[in-house]
Design a protein around this motif. Sequence first.
Motif, mmCIF file in Angstrom:
data_model
loop_
_atom_site.group_PDB
_atom_site.id
_atom_site.type_symbol
_atom_site.label_atom_id
_atom_site.label_comp_id
_atom_site.label_asym_id
_atom_site.label_seq_id
_atom_site.Cartn_x
_atom_site.Cartn_y
_atom_site.Cartn_z
ATOM 1 N N MET A 17 0.841 -1.169 0.000
ATOM 2 C CA MET A 17 0.000 0.000 0.000
ATOM 3 C C MET A 17 0.886 1.233 0.000
ATOM 4 S SD MET A 17 -2.721 1.308 2.880
ATOM 5 C CE MET A 17 -1.527 1.862 4.070
ATOM 6 N N LYS A 18 0.489 2.220 -0.774
ATOM 7 C CA LYS A 18 1.177 3.503 -0.763
ATOM 8 C C LYS A 18 0.143 4.589 -1.034
ATOM 9 C CE LYS A 18 5.048 6.130 -2.586
ATOM 10 N NZ LYS A 18 6.226 6.126 -3.463
ATOM 11 N N ILE A 19 0.017 5.525 -0.073
ATOM 12 C CA ILE A 19 -0.931 6.629 -0.223
ATOM 13 C C ILE A 19 -0.240 7.943 0.112
ATOM 14 C CG2 ILE A 19 -2.973 5.234 0.239
ATOM 15 C CD1 ILE A 19 -2.967 6.333 3.099
ATOM 16 N N ILE A 20 -0.768 9.034 -0.442
ATOM 17 C CA ILE A 20 -0.269 10.372 -0.155
ATOM 18 C C ILE A 20 -1.473 11.250 0.160
ATOM 19 C CG2 ILE A 20 0.951 12.387 -1.058
ATOM 20 C CD1 ILE A 20 2.412 10.445 -2.976
ATOM 21 N N ASP A 39 -7.581 1.487 4.831
ATOM 22 C CA ASP A 39 -7.989 0.686 3.677
ATOM 23 C C ASP A 39 -7.983 1.572 2.443
ATOM 24 O OD1 ASP A 39 -9.023 -1.286 2.082
ATOM 25 O OD2 ASP A 39 -11.038 -1.226 2.932
ATOM 26 N N SER A 40 -7.126 1.263 1.504
ATOM 27 C CA SER A 40 -7.043 2.071 0.279
ATOM 28 C C SER A 40 -7.368 1.188 -0.924
ATOM 29 C CB SER A 40 -5.658 2.692 0.123
ATOM 30 O OG SER A 40 -4.672 1.700 0.040
ATOM 31 N N ILE A 41 -8.654 0.940 -1.104
ATOM 32 C CA ILE A 41 -9.121 0.080 -2.183
ATOM 33 C C ILE A 41 -10.256 0.791 -2.904
ATOM 34 C CG2 ILE A 41 -10.183 -2.154 -2.697
ATOM 35 C CD1 ILE A 41 -8.687 -3.310 -0.342
ATOM 36 N N LEU A 52 -10.474 5.138 6.825
ATOM 37 C CA LEU A 52 -9.997 4.802 8.152
ATOM 38 C C LEU A 52 -11.178 4.194 8.894
ATOM 39 C CD1 LEU A 52 -7.678 6.631 7.264
ATOM 40 C CD2 LEU A 52 -7.634 7.568 9.547
ATOM 41 N N ILE A 53 -10.967 2.995 9.441
ATOM 42 C CA ILE A 53 -12.059 2.248 10.061
ATOM 43 C C ILE A 53 -11.659 1.869 11.484
ATOM 44 C CG2 ILE A 53 -13.506 0.186 9.886
ATOM 45 C CD1 ILE A 53 -12.602 0.139 6.848
ATOM 46 N N SER A 54 -12.583 2.104 12.431
ATOM 47 C CA SER A 54 -12.367 1.679 13.811
ATOM 48 C C SER A 54 -13.668 1.100 14.349
ATOM 49 C CB SER A 54 -11.887 2.842 14.676
ATOM 50 O OG SER A 54 -12.833 3.892 14.670
ATOM 51 N N ASN A 55 -13.544 0.292 15.418
ATOM 52 C CA ASN A 55 -14.705 -0.415 15.933
ATOM 53 C C ASN A 55 -14.462 -0.784 17.387
ATOM 54 O OD1 ASN A 55 -16.707 -2.372 16.492
ATOM 55 N ND2 ASN A 55 -16.727 -3.027 14.364
ATOM 56 N N ILE A 112 -3.959 7.529 -4.139
ATOM 57 C CA ILE A 112 -3.571 6.142 -3.931
ATOM 58 C C ILE A 112 -2.588 5.753 -5.031
ATOM 59 C CG2 ILE A 112 -4.349 3.747 -3.832
ATOM 60 C CD1 ILE A 112 -7.080 4.823 -2.908
ATOM 61 N N ILE A 113 -1.367 5.448 -4.632
ATOM 62 C CA ILE A 113 -0.341 4.992 -5.574
ATOM 63 C C ILE A 113 -0.440 3.472 -5.726
ATOM 64 C CG2 ILE A 113 2.130 4.959 -6.100
ATOM 65 C CD1 ILE A 113 0.898 7.805 -5.924
ATOM 66 N N GLU A 114 -0.614 2.800 -4.599
ATOM 67 C CA GLU A 114 -0.731 1.341 -4.591
ATOM 68 C C GLU A 114 -1.787 0.951 -3.560
ATOM 69 O OE1 GLU A 114 2.080 -2.425 -3.339
ATOM 70 O OE2 GLU A 114 3.044 -0.669 -4.231
ATOM 71 N N GLU A 115 -2.768 0.168 -3.967
ATOM 72 C CA GLU A 115 -3.859 -0.218 -3.081
ATOM 73 C C GLU A 115 -3.394 -1.215 -2.022
ATOM 74 O OE1 GLU A 115 -6.987 -1.683 -5.586
ATOM 75 O OE2 GLU A 115 -7.750 0.341 -5.943
ATOM 76 N N GLY A 116 -4.113 -1.257 -0.906
ATOM 77 C CA GLY A 116 -3.815 -2.201 0.160
ATOM 78 C C GLY A 116 -4.510 -1.793 1.438
ATOM 79 N N ASP A 117 -4.208 -2.494 2.518
ATOM 80 C CA ASP A 117 -4.765 -2.146 3.813
ATOM 81 C C ASP A 117 -3.816 -2.574 4.917
ATOM 82 O OD1 ASP A 117 -5.156 -4.830 3.470
ATOM 83 O OD2 ASP A 117 -7.215 -4.855 4.159
#
Length: 94
Positions: free
Chosen positions: A1-4, A36-38, A44-47, A61-66
């Motif tokens: 995963m890679k995000i900016i 999660d970057s899909i 952003l997920i919390s529970n 999103i440069i590269e998807e993933g989580d």
Amino acid sequence: MKIICQKSDLLNSVNIALKAVPVKTTMPILESIIIDSIDGCIKLISNDMEMGIETIVKGQIIEEGDIAINAKTFSDIVRKLPDEDDICIETDDK
């Protein structure tokens, strides 16, 4: 995963997601925020098993993933980063 993304956008979303992170729990995964970057969206997920929060961060999103990351540690790191710069979050398979 890679995000900016911008620090202000990320910090705002982290603060929202922190509201569903329990202070003490017997399940360590609940102390985490899932990034999660899909499907072209950074979430952003919390529970806490009673309430769940999902918030969206504007960014690229440069590269998807989580990844699941400790919420308190991640919040502290983001808060201490410089305001002027974009934040690049990159993970590998490990």
